[in-house]
Design an enzyme around this catalytic site. Structure first.
Site, short mmCIF file in Angstrom:
data_model
loop_
_atom_site.label_atom_id
_atom_site.label_comp_id
_atom_site.label_asym_id
_atom_site.label_seq_id
_atom_site.Cartn_x
_atom_site.Cartn_y
_atom_site.Cartn_z
N TYR A 1 0.85 -1.19 0.00
CA TYR A 1 0.00 0.00 0.00
C TYR A 1 0.88 1.24 0.00
CZ TYR A 1 -3.58 3.36 1.55
OH TYR A 1 -4.44 4.44 1.65
N LYS B 1 3.58 8.63 9.12
CA LYS B 1 3.37 7.99 10.42
C LYS B 1 4.34 8.48 11.51
CE LYS B 1 0.55 4.48 8.44
NZ LYS B 1 0.64 3.82 7.17
N ASP C 1 9.19 2.88 0.11
CA ASP C 1 8.11 3.49 0.86
C ASP C 1 8.28 3.08 2.32
OD1 ASP C 1 5.85 4.24 2.16
OD2 ASP C 1 4.43 3.33 0.75
#
Ligand SMILES: *Cc1c(COP(=O)(O)O)cnc(C)c1O
Length: 428
Positions: A144, A267, A239
Site C-alpha cells: 500500500y 506515520k 516506501d
C-alpha cells in the site's frame, strides 16, 4: 464490555459521514460489529467513549512508537500553538527537522515535507517520472502506498479488506502505467523489466511490507532489486511510511544496508500529527520545484504544529540509544508467548515479526507475499479479533494489518495480552 455510547455515536456518524468513518480501515467491515469510538489515550492504552480501557496494538496505525500523549510531543505542540498555527512562510523549525532527518537517514541530501504518506508517495513517483522521463512504475501486490490513483492497484490492507483491489474511479489510462509484481519474487520483477525496456521510471516497494500483515523481504530480494534498477536506470523507491524511524533510526536502508533512490516517510515522522516526507540525493531532489521543473506544493506543508510534533518525536528517537533493542525485545517476548499459547491449543498459525512489527496469520504455510497472506482463515481471525477486544486488547480489525509495538508497553501489558490469547485459543 459494553459499547453503548460507541454504538450510538456510530449510528449518528453514519448519517453524515460515509460509513461513519473518515478512513475505511477504521470500520469493522471485515470483522463485524461496531467501531469503537476513542475518547483519549495515554501511553500503551486507549480509552473509549464507554469508559473501557484497551491495550493498544494499532497505535494510530503506526505513529505512536513511544506511546500515546508522549509528553515531549504534547508539550512541543502546545507551546507552538500559542505562537500561531500556520503562516504559509518558511519557519526555522522546518530546517531543524530536515537537518535531523538527513542526519539519521542514510543516502539522502534533501527532504521535502508534506501532509500525509499518500502525498509523499504520490510526489515521489512524479519526481521519479520527471527525473527519468519515463511513465511506468512497478509496484507489488499487497503493498500500500496511499490512495492516489496510480497505487490503487492490488493495494493491500484497506483496499483488500473491502474487496476492491482496483478502485472504480481510477482510469484505465492511469492503471496501464502501473505494473504489478509479486512480493519476494525477483524473477517476476526481472520479467516485467525485460518486457518494458526503457519504459520503467521506478520500482516502489515497502522494503518490509506491513499492509498485508508483516512480511519481511527474503534474503537477497532488496539487493536484487537494487542491482536490477542500477542495470536499467530505474529509480528504486522505498516506501518507508510505516518502517521509517521504526525498524531502525535510519529505516530499512540502514537495517538491511540497501540504498534506495527516493525514500518516503509518514506515520512516526509526524509523532501523531499529519506529516509525510520524501527524500533523495541532491541529483534527484534538485529536480523539484522551485529548483527544478517537477511541481509539488502544499498550503499546510511544514505546518509548525505538525513539524513541532515530528521534531520532538525524532529527537526522542535519536537520543534513545536502546530504543530499538527494547522494542525488539518486547516484540519477541510477545511472539514467543503467543506462539506457546496457540501451540498448546493446537491452533494453526504463522507469526511474522521484525523489529516492532508483528502479525498473526491463521494460515498453514509461510506468509511471504499477498497470495500466501490471503490463505489465512478469516473466520478464525474474526473470532480472535473479537475475543481480544472483549478482553481489552485492541488489534487492527483486519487480518491484513501488522501490529505496532510501542515502547510504552510494559511486560505486564504483554503478559495480559498473552493470557488473553491463551484464553481465546481454547475456543478457536
Ligand atoms: C500508511 C501508509 C501510507 C499512506 O499514508 P497516509 O498518511 O495514510 O496517507 C503509504 N505507505 C505505507 C507503507 C503506509 O503504511
Amino acid at each position: 464490555m459494553l459499547y453503548q455510547r460507541s454504538s450510538a455515536l456510530f449510528k449518528a456518524a453514519q448519517e453524515v459521514i460515509p460509513g461513519g468513518v473518515n478512513s475505511p480501515v477504521r470500520a469493522f467491515n471485515a470483522v463485524g460489529g461496531t467501531p469503537i469510538f476513542a475518547k483519549s489515550a495515554k501511553g500503551a492504552y486507549v480509552y473509549d467513549e464507554d469508559g473501557n480501557r484497551f491495550i493498544d496494538y494499532i497505535n494510530s496505525w503506526g505513529p505512536m512508537l513511544l506511546g500515546h500523549a508522549f509528553p515531549p510531543v504534547v508539550d512541543a505542540v502546545v507551546e507552538k500553538t500559542k505562537q500561531g498555527t500556520s503562516f504559509g512562510m518558511p519557519t526555522a523549525i522546518e530546517t531543524e527537522i530536515a537537518e535531523l532527518a538527513v542526519s539519521m537517514v542514510p543516502n539522502i541530501d534533501k527532504i521535502r515535507f508534506v501532509n500525509s504518506g499518500t502525498e509523499a508517495c504520490m510526489s515521489a513517483i512524479r519526481l521519479a517520472r520527471g527525473y527519468t522521463k519515463r511513465d511506468k512504475i512497478i509496484k507489488f501486490s499487497g503493498c500500500y502506498h496511499g490512495h492516489s490513483d496510480s497505487f490503487l492497484i492490488a493495494a493491500g490492507s484497506g483496499a483488500v479488506t473491502f474487496g476492491t483491489p482496483n478502485s472504480p474511479g481510477v482510469t484505465e489510462g492511469t492503471a496501464k502505467d502501473t505494473l504489478l509484481a509479486r512480493y519476494n519474487d525477483l524473477d517476476n520483477v526481472k520479467t516485467l523489466v525485460e518486457g518494458n525496456k526503457d519504459e520503467i521510471a521506478a520500482i516502489i516497494i515497502e522494503p518490509v511490507a506491513g499492509n498485508m500483515g508483516c512480511i519481511p523481504p527474503v534474503d537477497g530480494f532488496l539487493e536484487g532489486l537494487r542491482a536490477l534498477c542500477d542495470a536499467h536506470n530505474i529509480l528504486l523507491i522505498f516506501d518507508e511510511v510505516m518502517t521509517g524511524f521504526r525498524l531502525a533510526k535510519g529505516g530499512v536502508q540502514e537495517l538491511m544496508q540497501v540504498d534506495a533512490d527516493i525514500v518516503c516517510f509518514g506515520k512516526v515522522v509526524g509523532g501523531g500529527l499529519p506529516v509525510g516526507a520524501f527524500a533523495a540525493r541532491n541529483e534527484i531532489m534538485n529536480h523539484l520545484a522551485p529548483l527544478g521543473p517537477v511541481y509539488q506544493a502544499g498550503t499546510l506543508s511544514g505546518n509548525p504544529l505538525a513539524i513541532a510534533a515530528g521534531l520532538a518525536m525524532l529527537k526522542s528517537i535519536h537520543a534513545d540509544a536502546d530504543l530499538m533493542t527494547r522494542l525488539e525485545a518486547k516484540t519477541k517476548y510477545l511472539h514467543e508467548g503467543m506462539a506457546q499459547a496457540l501451540d498448546k491449543n493446537n491452533v494453526t498459525y504463522t507469526i511474522n515479526r521484525i523489529g516492532s512489527m508483528i502479525s498473526v496469520h491463521f494460515a498453514e504455510t509461510a506468509v511471504t507475499d499477498f497470495d500466501s497472506a490471503a490463505e489465512g482463515n478469516n473466520e478464525t481471525f474474526k473470532a480472535f479479533f473479537h475475543g481480544m477486544l472483549d478482553r481489552g486488547i485492541y488489534i487492527a480489525p483486519s487480518a491484513f494489518e501488522t501490529w505496532f509495538i510501542t515502547d510504552a508497553l510494559s511486560y505486564e501489558d504483554l503478559n495480559e495480552t498473552i493470557a488473553a490469547v491463551e484464553d481465546i485459543a481454547k475456543t478457536l
